[in-house]
Design a protein around this motif. Structure first.
Motif, PDB file in Angstrom:
ATOM      1  N   ARG A   6       9.746  31.043 -21.050  1.00 37.54           N
ATOM      2  CA  ARG A   6      10.410  30.611 -19.812  1.00 37.54           C
ATOM      3  C   ARG A   6       9.827  29.282 -19.334  1.00 37.54           C
ATOM      4  O   ARG A   6      10.555  28.401 -18.882  1.00 37.54           O
ATOM      5  N   GLU A   7       8.514  29.141 -19.460  1.00 41.37           N
ATOM      6  CA  GLU A   7       7.875  27.877 -19.098  1.00 41.37           C
ATOM      7  C   GLU A   7       8.383  26.734 -19.986  1.00 41.37           C
ATOM      8  O   GLU A   7       8.641  25.630 -19.502  1.00 41.37           O
ATOM      9  N   HIS A   8       8.518  27.021 -21.268  1.00 37.18           N
ATOM     10  CA  HIS A   8       9.021  25.995 -22.196  1.00 37.18           C
ATOM     11  C   HIS A   8      10.458  25.617 -21.855  1.00 37.18           C
ATOM     12  O   HIS A   8      10.829  24.439 -21.918  1.00 37.18           O
ATOM     13  N   LEU A   9      11.272  26.605 -21.492  1.00 37.38           N
ATOM     14  CA  LEU A   9      12.658  26.310 -21.114  1.00 37.38           C
ATOM     15  C   LEU A   9      12.701  25.448 -19.855  1.00 37.38           C
ATOM     16  O   LEU A   9      13.506  24.514 -19.776  1.00 37.38           O
ATOM     17  N   ALA A  10      11.849  25.756 -18.894  1.00 34.25           N
ATOM     18  CA  ALA A  10      11.794  24.939 -17.678  1.00 34.25           C
ATOM     19  C   ALA A  10      11.359  23.518 -18.014  1.00 34.25           C
ATOM     20  O   ALA A  10      11.903  22.546 -17.482  1.00 34.25           O
ATOM     21  N   PHE A  11      10.399  23.390 -18.923  1.00 40.01           N
ATOM     22  CA  PHE A  11       9.930  22.076 -19.359  1.00 40.01           C
ATOM     23  C   PHE A  11      11.063  21.310 -20.052  1.00 40.01           C
ATOM     24  O   PHE A  11      11.295  20.134 -19.759  1.00 40.01           O
ATOM     25  N   LEU A  12      11.786  21.993 -20.958  1.00 38.69           N
ATOM     26  CA  LEU A  12      12.897  21.339 -21.654  1.00 38.69           C
ATOM     27  C   LEU A  12      13.983  20.904 -20.670  1.00 38.69           C
ATOM     28  O   LEU A  12      14.597  19.854 -20.847  1.00 38.69           O
ATOM     29  N   VAL A  14      13.597  19.726 -17.885  1.00 40.10           N
ATOM     30  CA  VAL A  14      13.164  18.478 -17.258  1.00 40.10           C
ATOM     31  C   VAL A  14      13.207  17.304 -18.236  1.00 40.10           C
ATOM     32  O   VAL A  14      13.632  16.213 -17.881  1.00 40.10           O
ATOM     33  N   VAL A  15      12.777  17.524 -19.484  1.00 41.99           N
ATOM     34  CA  VAL A  15      12.617  16.401 -20.407  1.00 41.99           C
ATOM     35  C   VAL A  15      13.844  16.095 -21.269  1.00 41.99           C
ATOM     36  O   VAL A  15      13.979  14.984 -21.766  1.00 41.99           O
ATOM     37  N   GLU A  18      20.307  15.054 -19.687  1.00 43.91           N
ATOM     38  CA  GLU A  18      21.367  15.937 -19.199  1.00 43.91           C
ATOM     39  C   GLU A  18      22.523  16.063 -20.186  1.00 43.91           C
ATOM     40  O   GLU A  18      23.077  17.145 -20.373  1.00 43.91           O
ATOM     41  N   ALA A  19      22.871  14.981 -20.859  1.00 39.85           N
ATOM     42  CA  ALA A  19      23.982  15.004 -21.815  1.00 39.85           C
ATOM     43  C   ALA A  19      23.717  15.943 -22.994  1.00 39.85           C
ATOM     44  O   ALA A  19      24.646  16.508 -23.556  1.00 39.85           O
ATOM     45  N   ALA A  20      22.464  16.138 -23.348  1.00 38.63           N
ATOM     46  CA  ALA A  20      22.115  16.991 -24.490  1.00 38.63           C
ATOM     47  C   ALA A  20      21.736  18.402 -24.068  1.00 38.63           C
ATOM     48  O   ALA A  20      21.666  19.309 -24.895  1.00 38.63           O
ATOM     49  N   ARG A  21      21.505  18.615 -22.800  1.00 39.14           N
ATOM     50  CA  ARG A  21      21.013  19.900 -22.308  1.00 39.14           C
ATOM     51  C   ARG A  21      21.975  21.046 -22.583  1.00 39.14           C
ATOM     52  O   ARG A  21      21.566  22.136 -22.970  1.00 39.14           O
ATOM     53  N   GLY A  22      23.260  20.834 -22.406  1.00 36.91           N
ATOM     54  CA  GLY A  22      24.247  21.895 -22.614  1.00 36.91           C
ATOM     55  C   GLY A  22      24.261  22.408 -24.034  1.00 36.91           C
ATOM     56  O   GLY A  22      24.251  23.626 -24.273  1.00 36.91           O
ATOM     57  N   SER A  23      24.261  21.508 -25.002  1.00 38.50           N
ATOM     58  CA  SER A  23      24.288  21.955 -26.401  1.00 38.50           C
ATOM     59  C   SER A  23      22.969  22.611 -26.783  1.00 38.50           C
ATOM     60  O   SER A  23      22.948  23.573 -27.550  1.00 38.50           O
ATOM     61  N   LEU A  24      21.864  22.126 -26.240  1.00 37.73           N
ATOM     62  CA  LEU A  24      20.569  22.749 -26.505  1.00 37.73           C
ATOM     63  C   LEU A  24      20.560  24.179 -25.985  1.00 37.73           C
ATOM     64  O   LEU A  24      20.166  25.109 -26.694  1.00 37.73           O
ATOM     65  N   MET A  25      20.998  24.371 -24.765  1.00 41.54           N
ATOM     66  CA  MET A  25      21.002  25.710 -24.177  1.00 41.54           C
ATOM     67  C   MET A  25      21.966  26.639 -24.917  1.00 41.54           C
ATOM     68  O   MET A  25      21.683  27.818 -25.103  1.00 41.54           O
ATOM     69  N   ALA A  26      23.089  26.123 -25.386  1.00 45.02           N
ATOM     70  CA  ALA A  26      24.026  26.935 -26.165  1.00 45.02           C
ATOM     71  C   ALA A  26      23.392  27.372 -27.481  1.00 45.02           C
ATOM     72  O   ALA A  26      23.540  28.529 -27.906  1.00 45.02           O
ATOM     73  N   THR A  27      22.673  26.469 -28.124  1.00 41.89           N
ATOM     74  CA  THR A  27      21.990  26.805 -29.370  1.00 41.89           C
ATOM     75  C   THR A  27      20.921  27.862 -29.126  1.00 41.89           C
ATOM     76  O   THR A  27      20.804  28.836 -29.874  1.00 41.89           O
ATOM     77  N   LEU A  82       5.859  17.045 -27.199  1.00 47.80           N
ATOM     78  CA  LEU A  82       6.532  18.320 -27.008  1.00 47.80           C
ATOM     79  C   LEU A  82       6.049  19.378 -27.996  1.00 47.80           C
ATOM     80  O   LEU A  82       5.830  20.526 -27.626  1.00 47.80           O
ATOM     81  N   MET A  83       5.863  19.003 -29.244  1.00 44.98           N
ATOM     82  CA  MET A  83       5.447  19.983 -30.248  1.00 44.98           C
ATOM     83  C   MET A  83       4.092  20.578 -29.888  1.00 44.98           C
ATOM     84  O   MET A  83       3.891  21.784 -30.018  1.00 44.98           O
ATOM     85  N   ASP A  84       3.164  19.768 -29.443  1.00 46.70           N
ATOM     86  CA  ASP A  84       1.855  20.293 -29.054  1.00 46.70           C
ATOM     87  C   ASP A  84       1.990  21.258 -27.884  1.00 46.70           C
ATOM     88  O   ASP A  84       1.311  22.281 -27.834  1.00 46.70           O
ATOM     89  N   ASN A  85       2.881  20.957 -26.957  1.00 44.42           N
ATOM     90  CA  ASN A  85       3.112  21.829 -25.808  1.00 44.42           C
ATOM     91  C   ASN A  85       3.634  23.187 -26.271  1.00 44.42           C
ATOM     92  O   ASN A  85       3.181  24.232 -25.805  1.00 44.42           O
ATOM     93  N   ILE A  86       4.566  23.179 -27.188  1.00 44.36           N
ATOM     94  CA  ILE A  86       5.168  24.426 -27.683  1.00 44.36           C
ATOM     95  C   ILE A  86       4.158  25.247 -28.471  1.00 44.36           C
ATOM     96  O   ILE A  86       4.090  26.465 -28.343  1.00 44.36           O
TER      97      ILE A  86
END
Length: 116
Positions: A6-12, A14-15, A18-27, A82-86
């Motif tokens: 959930r923390e990673h999703l909140a981070f994503l 933010v970073v 917006e144009a890419a967020r919808g397809s990321l969340m769908a995936t 981002l990879m280090d965060n994940i």
């Protein structure tokens, strides 16, 4: 682990632009049906050493669970950002399995190796 996700999703949220967020969340939404398998594989690795043979088997199994759309090209899978965060919250064997799975997915997508 779910709290970290959930923390990673909140981070994503933010970073990621917006144009890419919808397809990321769908995936990500499409991966829900495999979440239990994914967590079971990672849980089995929690106390193992990264060199244990079960880590390589788990990495191969993870390739079927991780969406190729989410895996960056091999050249972008270096340390930092981002990879280090994940990966920060994963045990060493878990981190190795996920990194190896991502590398395998990227290599297959880029035509470097054959799927087994």
């Amino acid at each position: 682990m779910a709290a970290h996700d959930r923390e990673h999703l909140a981070f994503l949220d933010v970073v990621v632009p917006e144009a890419a967020r919808g397809s990321l969340m769908a995936t990500l939404h499409a991966t829900r049906e495999h979440a239990a398998q994914f967590y079971d594989l990672l849980d089995a690795l929690a106390d193992l050493e990264p060199g244990d043979p079960r880590v390589a088997h788990a990495a191969e199994a993870l390739t079927a669970l991780l969406p190729a759309d989410l895996v960056p090209p091999v050249s972008d899978q270096k340390a930092g950002g981002l990879m280090d965060n994940i990966f920060a919250d994963l045990a060493p064997a878990q981190r190795r399995a996920v990194r190896d799975a991502m590398r395998l997915i990227a290599e297959r997508r880029e035509g470097r190796t054959q799927a087994r």
